[in-house]
Design an enzyme around this catalytic site. Structure first.
Site, PDB file in Angstrom:
ATOM      1  N   GLY A  15       4.659  17.801   5.391  1.00  0.00           N
ATOM      2  CA  GLY A  15       5.432  16.556   5.281  1.00  0.00           C
ATOM      3  C   GLY A  15       6.133  16.483   3.923  1.00  0.00           C
ATOM      4  O   GLY A  15       5.520  16.755   2.901  1.00  0.00           O
ATOM      5  N   ARG A  76       6.434  22.475   9.562  1.00  0.00           N
ATOM      6  CA  ARG A  76       5.027  22.813   9.819  1.00  0.00           C
ATOM      7  C   ARG A  76       5.100  24.014  10.760  1.00  0.00           C
ATOM      8  O   ARG A  76       5.503  23.859  11.909  1.00  0.00           O
ATOM      9  CB  ARG A  76       4.293  21.647  10.467  1.00  0.00           C
ATOM     10  CG  ARG A  76       4.338  20.341   9.629  1.00  0.00           C
ATOM     11  CD  ARG A  76       3.442  19.278  10.256  1.00  0.00           C
ATOM     12  NE  ARG A  76       3.801  17.925   9.844  1.00  0.00           N
ATOM     13  CZ  ARG A  76       3.275  17.288   8.790  1.00  0.00           C
ATOM     14  NH1 ARG A  76       2.416  17.889   8.025  1.00  0.00           N
ATOM     15  NH2 ARG A  76       3.630  16.035   8.509  1.00  0.00           N
ATOM     16  N   ASP A 107      -2.728  19.979   2.096  1.00  0.00           N
ATOM     17  CA  ASP A 107      -3.828  20.927   2.351  1.00  0.00           C
ATOM     18  C   ASP A 107      -3.518  21.943   3.456  1.00  0.00           C
ATOM     19  O   ASP A 107      -3.964  23.091   3.386  1.00  0.00           O
ATOM     20  CB  ASP A 107      -5.153  20.211   2.596  1.00  0.00           C
ATOM     21  CG  ASP A 107      -5.080  19.198   3.704  1.00  0.00           C
ATOM     22  OD1 ASP A 107      -3.978  19.006   4.273  1.00  0.00           O
ATOM     23  OD2 ASP A 107      -6.126  18.598   4.016  1.00  0.00           O
ATOM     24  N   THR A 130       2.351  15.364  -1.385  1.00  0.00           N
ATOM     25  CA  THR A 130       2.168  14.606  -0.135  1.00  0.00           C
ATOM     26  C   THR A 130       2.049  13.131  -0.494  1.00  0.00           C
ATOM     27  O   THR A 130       1.436  12.797  -1.518  1.00  0.00           O
ATOM     28  CB  THR A 130       0.907  15.032   0.644  1.00  0.00           C
ATOM     29  OG1 THR A 130       0.586  14.017   1.603  1.00  0.00           O
ATOM     30  CG2 THR A 130      -0.317  15.219  -0.236  1.00  0.00           C
ATOM     31  N   ASP A 132       0.263  11.076   0.936  1.00  0.00           N
ATOM     32  CA  ASP A 132      -1.071  10.567   1.292  1.00  0.00           C
ATOM     33  C   ASP A 132      -2.068  10.537   0.129  1.00  0.00           C
ATOM     34  O   ASP A 132      -3.091   9.866   0.205  1.00  0.00           O
ATOM     35  CB  ASP A 132      -1.678  11.406   2.420  1.00  0.00           C
ATOM     36  CG  ASP A 132      -0.962  11.206   3.741  1.00  0.00           C
ATOM     37  OD1 ASP A 132      -0.140  10.269   3.822  1.00  0.00           O
ATOM     38  OD2 ASP A 132      -1.220  11.974   4.678  1.00  0.00           O
ATOM     39  N   ASP A 134      -4.194  12.715  -0.633  1.00  0.00           N
ATOM     40  CA  ASP A 134      -5.523  13.102  -0.147  1.00  0.00           C
ATOM     41  C   ASP A 134      -5.888  14.542  -0.492  1.00  0.00           C
ATOM     42  O   ASP A 134      -6.437  15.265   0.332  1.00  0.00           O
ATOM     43  CB  ASP A 134      -5.593  12.890   1.387  1.00  0.00           C
ATOM     44  CG  ASP A 134      -4.522  13.668   2.132  1.00  0.00           C
ATOM     45  OD1 ASP A 134      -3.612  14.203   1.483  1.00  0.00           O
ATOM     46  OD2 ASP A 134      -4.610  13.749   3.364  1.00  0.00           O
ATOM     47  N   ARG A 159       5.976 -10.543   3.589  1.00  0.00           N
ATOM     48  CA  ARG A 159       5.296 -11.774   3.135  1.00  0.00           C
ATOM     49  C   ARG A 159       6.263 -12.963   3.171  1.00  0.00           C
ATOM     50  O   ARG A 159       5.890 -14.074   3.566  1.00  0.00           O
ATOM     51  CB  ARG A 159       4.758 -11.555   1.717  1.00  0.00           C
ATOM     52  CG  ARG A 159       4.224 -12.770   1.046  1.00  0.00           C
ATOM     53  CD  ARG A 159       2.862 -13.175   1.536  1.00  0.00           C
ATOM     54  NE  ARG A 159       1.830 -12.242   1.129  1.00  0.00           N
ATOM     55  CZ  ARG A 159       0.576 -12.312   1.555  1.00  0.00           C
ATOM     56  NH1 ARG A 159       0.200 -13.250   2.407  1.00  0.00           N
ATOM     57  NH2 ARG A 159      -0.324 -11.456   1.152  1.00  0.00           N
ATOM     58  N   ARG A 167       3.072 -17.084   9.902  1.00  0.00           N
ATOM     59  CA  ARG A 167       2.598 -16.071  10.844  1.00  0.00           C
ATOM     60  C   ARG A 167       1.543 -15.153  10.229  1.00  0.00           C
ATOM     61  O   ARG A 167       1.433 -15.031   9.009  1.00  0.00           O
ATOM     62  CB  ARG A 167       3.773 -15.190  11.288  1.00  0.00           C
ATOM     63  CG  ARG A 167       4.626 -15.851  12.333  1.00  0.00           C
ATOM     64  CD  ARG A 167       5.847 -15.024  12.624  1.00  0.00           C
ATOM     65  NE  ARG A 167       6.561 -15.570  13.768  1.00  0.00           N
ATOM     66  CZ  ARG A 167       7.826 -15.330  14.050  1.00  0.00           C
ATOM     67  NH1 ARG A 167       8.548 -14.557  13.263  1.00  0.00           N
ATOM     68  NH2 ARG A 167       8.390 -15.850  15.114  1.00  0.00           N
ATOM     69  N   ARG A 176      -2.875   9.320   7.643  1.00  0.00           N
ATOM     70  CA  ARG A 176      -3.599   9.710   8.861  1.00  0.00           C
ATOM     71  C   ARG A 176      -5.102   9.759   8.606  1.00  0.00           C
ATOM     72  O   ARG A 176      -5.885   9.299   9.403  1.00  0.00           O
ATOM     73  CB  ARG A 176      -3.085  11.089   9.281  1.00  0.00           C
ATOM     74  CG  ARG A 176      -3.152  11.370  10.737  1.00  0.00           C
ATOM     75  CD  ARG A 176      -2.457  12.650  11.078  1.00  0.00           C
ATOM     76  NE  ARG A 176      -2.059  13.432   9.912  1.00  0.00           N
ATOM     77  CZ  ARG A 176      -1.055  14.283   9.906  1.00  0.00           C
ATOM     78  NH1 ARG A 176      -0.333  14.453  10.981  1.00  0.00           N
ATOM     79  NH2 ARG A 176      -0.766  14.993   8.825  1.00  0.00           N
ATOM     80  N   GLY A 190      -1.067  -8.240  -2.248  1.00  0.00           N
ATOM     81  CA  GLY A 190      -1.949  -9.382  -1.966  1.00  0.00           C
ATOM     82  C   GLY A 190      -2.334  -9.527  -0.500  1.00  0.00           C
ATOM     83  O   GLY A 190      -2.507 -10.657  -0.007  1.00  0.00           O
ATOM     84  N   LYS A 218      -4.810 -21.284   4.078  1.00  0.00           N
ATOM     85  CA  LYS A 218      -3.716 -20.302   4.167  1.00  0.00           C
ATOM     86  C   LYS A 218      -3.015 -20.452   5.504  1.00  0.00           C
ATOM     87  O   LYS A 218      -3.667 -20.469   6.549  1.00  0.00           O
ATOM     88  CB  LYS A 218      -4.265 -18.876   4.052  1.00  0.00           C
ATOM     89  CG  LYS A 218      -4.708 -18.523   2.654  1.00  0.00           C
ATOM     90  CD  LYS A 218      -4.872 -17.024   2.492  1.00  0.00           C
ATOM     91  CE  LYS A 218      -5.367 -16.718   1.091  1.00  0.00           C
ATOM     92  NZ  LYS A 218      -5.359 -15.303   0.764  1.00  0.00           N
ATOM     93  N   GLU A 227      -2.701   4.125   9.125  1.00  0.00           N
ATOM     94  CA  GLU A 227      -2.559   4.808  10.434  1.00  0.00           C
ATOM     95  C   GLU A 227      -3.895   5.234  11.034  1.00  0.00           C
ATOM     96  O   GLU A 227      -4.126   5.071  12.215  1.00  0.00           O
ATOM     97  CB  GLU A 227      -1.813   6.121  10.185  1.00  0.00           C
ATOM     98  CG  GLU A 227      -0.372   6.162  10.437  1.00  0.00           C
ATOM     99  CD  GLU A 227       0.098   7.565  10.080  1.00  0.00           C
ATOM    100  OE1 GLU A 227       0.729   8.175  10.933  1.00  0.00           O
ATOM    101  OE2 GLU A 227      -0.187   8.044   8.961  1.00  0.00           O
TER     102      GLU A 227
HETATM  103  O1  F6P Z   1       0.947  13.761   5.492  1.00  0.00           O
HETATM  104  C1  F6P Z   1       2.007  12.902   5.276  1.00  0.00           C
HETATM  105  C2  F6P Z   1       2.284  12.068   6.495  1.00  0.00           C
HETATM  106  O2  F6P Z   1       3.385  11.235   6.208  1.00  0.00           O
HETATM  107  C3  F6P Z   1       1.115  11.241   7.023  1.00  0.00           C
HETATM  108  O3  F6P Z   1       0.899  10.050   6.309  1.00  0.00           O
HETATM  109  C4  F6P Z   1       1.541  11.012   8.448  1.00  0.00           C
HETATM  110  O4  F6P Z   1       0.419  10.765   9.249  1.00  0.00           O
HETATM  111  C5  F6P Z   1       2.199  12.304   8.807  1.00  0.00           C
HETATM  112  O5  F6P Z   1       2.636  12.892   7.598  1.00  0.00           O
HETATM  113  C6  F6P Z   1       3.349  12.174   9.765  1.00  0.00           C
HETATM  114  O6  F6P Z   1       3.834  13.453  10.032  1.00  0.00           O
HETATM  115  P1  F6P Z   1       5.181  13.757  10.830  1.00  0.00           P
HETATM  116  O7  F6P Z   1       6.339  13.395   9.951  1.00  0.00           O
HETATM  117  O8  F6P Z   1       5.120  15.219  11.093  1.00  0.00           O
HETATM  118  O9  F6P Z   1       5.137  12.913  12.052  1.00  0.00           O
END
Ligand code: F6P
Length: 328
Positions: A15, A76, A107, A130, A132, A134, A159, A167, A176, A190, A218, A227
């Site tokens: 990504g 990918r 990764d 990335t 994420d 992660d 907001r 709402r 992910r 917030g 509120k 996600e």
């Molecule tokens: O790993 C980065 C990311 O944006 C994730 O947050 C997300 O789940 C995934 O890639 C989406 O991948 P794609 O663009 O291949 O649908």
């Protein structure tokens, strides 16, 4: 014996993330600085398999530091997961006289690099890119800071309309397997509730907390959902569940999606990418391989690629407590 590095290839894989261009620029220009040839591989490992490779010089990376996406494109590659695919990739590696590889990605991209290194002894350095965040071995990945601010600003806008119409909004953010964006953008904006993959809050607790918010005066609320949250329900199912139990609320769902992957990188991401790119090339010149460069306490560090892939990257649980306290 150390192999002298004369030509380095750089690619972006998986990504895309804002700041990848700044990292490419840093890699190319560090090569220029040390008088090493540099080539760019387009579309990640797939481009290596297909020989989609171009020479890069200082001018090839002019005016890209501020641009989102990646000028080298990304992909990918399922073919690179096969022995046959990696064989083709290595043939191109030799054909173009490449001595070492810098992989900018997450990764999955590092896993490909480790296998390639084991099979063909190709020197590789990974740069974590990335949104994420992660990846074990770095406090920040390239693109995370930008994505975080994009998500927070989007939630701020939601907001405005949420409070105008009294709402309850469910806002899904990317991540992910990781809740870094949800937790931090949620606190920054917030959000009343934040659901992340690392912690199962429990639907009843969420409901109870939303009811408490309502009782405390509120009239609108925001629930940020990563996600990959562990409730077992997607964001629409979550909204339905709450709607059935709180019919007094007018509920809407908003999925931020790929907007979080684009845009001009923040200053933090540009500086991080520049530092990591320079160090990646210097490590290869020093004969190092199979390492990921990262940031820890504002120092550029290295972690073995295998550890970066396998190590568990944990969110700071203190943030959950902070969020609970500041949103009463
Ligand atoms: O790993 C980065 C990311 O944006 C994730 O947050 C997300 O789940 C995934 O890639 C989406 O991948 P794609 O663009 O291949 O649908």
């Amino acid at each position: 014996m150390k192999r002298r590095i004369k030509k380095i290839a750089v690619m972006t894989s998986g990504g895309d993330a804002p700041g990848m261009n700044a990292a490419i620029r840093a890699v190319v220009r560090t090569c220029v600085y040390y008088r090493i040839e540099c080539v760019g591989i387009f579309r990640g490992y797939q481009g290596l398999i297909e020989g989609d490779i171009e020479p890069m010089n200082a001018r090839s990376v002019s005016h890209i530091v501020q641009k989102g996406g990646t000028i080298l494109k990304s992909a990918r590659s399922s073919e690179f997961r096969t022995e046959e695919g990696r064989k083709k990739a290595y043939e191109n590696f030799k054909k173009y006289n490449i001595d070492a590889l810098v992989v900018i990605g997450g990764d999955g991209s590092f896993t490909g690099g480790v296998v390639f290194n084991k099979e063909y002894n190709v020197p590789i350095i990974g740069i974590p890119g990335t949104i994420d965040n992660d990846i074990y071995g770095t406090s920040h990945t390239i693109g995370y800071d930008t994505a975080l601010n994009t998500a927070m600003e989007a939630i701020d806008k939601i907001r405005d309309t949420a409070s105008s119409h009294k709402r309850l909004f469910f806002v899904e953010v990317m991540g992910r397997d990781a809740g870094f964006i949800a937790l931090n953008a949620g606190i920054g904006a917030g959000a009343e509730e934040i659901l992340i993959p690392e912690e199962d809050l429990g639907l009843d607790r969420m409901l109870e907390s939303l009811k408490r918010s309502r009782r405390s005066g509120k009239s609108s609320s925001i629930v940020v959902v990563a996600e990959g949250d562990k409730s077992g329900k997607n964001v629409y199912e979550l909204a339905n569940y709450v709607e059935q139990n709180m019919p007094e609320y007018d509920i809407r769902v908003s999925i931020l999606g790929h907007i979080q992957r684009g845009g001009s990188p923040s200053c933090f991401d540009r500086v991080l990418a520049s530092r990591l790119g320079v160090r990646a090339v210097e490590l290869l010149i020093d004969g190092e391989s199979n390492l990921m460069v990262g940031l820890n306490n504002d120092v550029i560090t290295t972690t073995s690629l295998e550890k970066a892939i396998k190590g568990q990257c944990v969110v700071n649980k203190e943030l959950i407590r902070v969020s609970d306290i500041v949103t009463v």
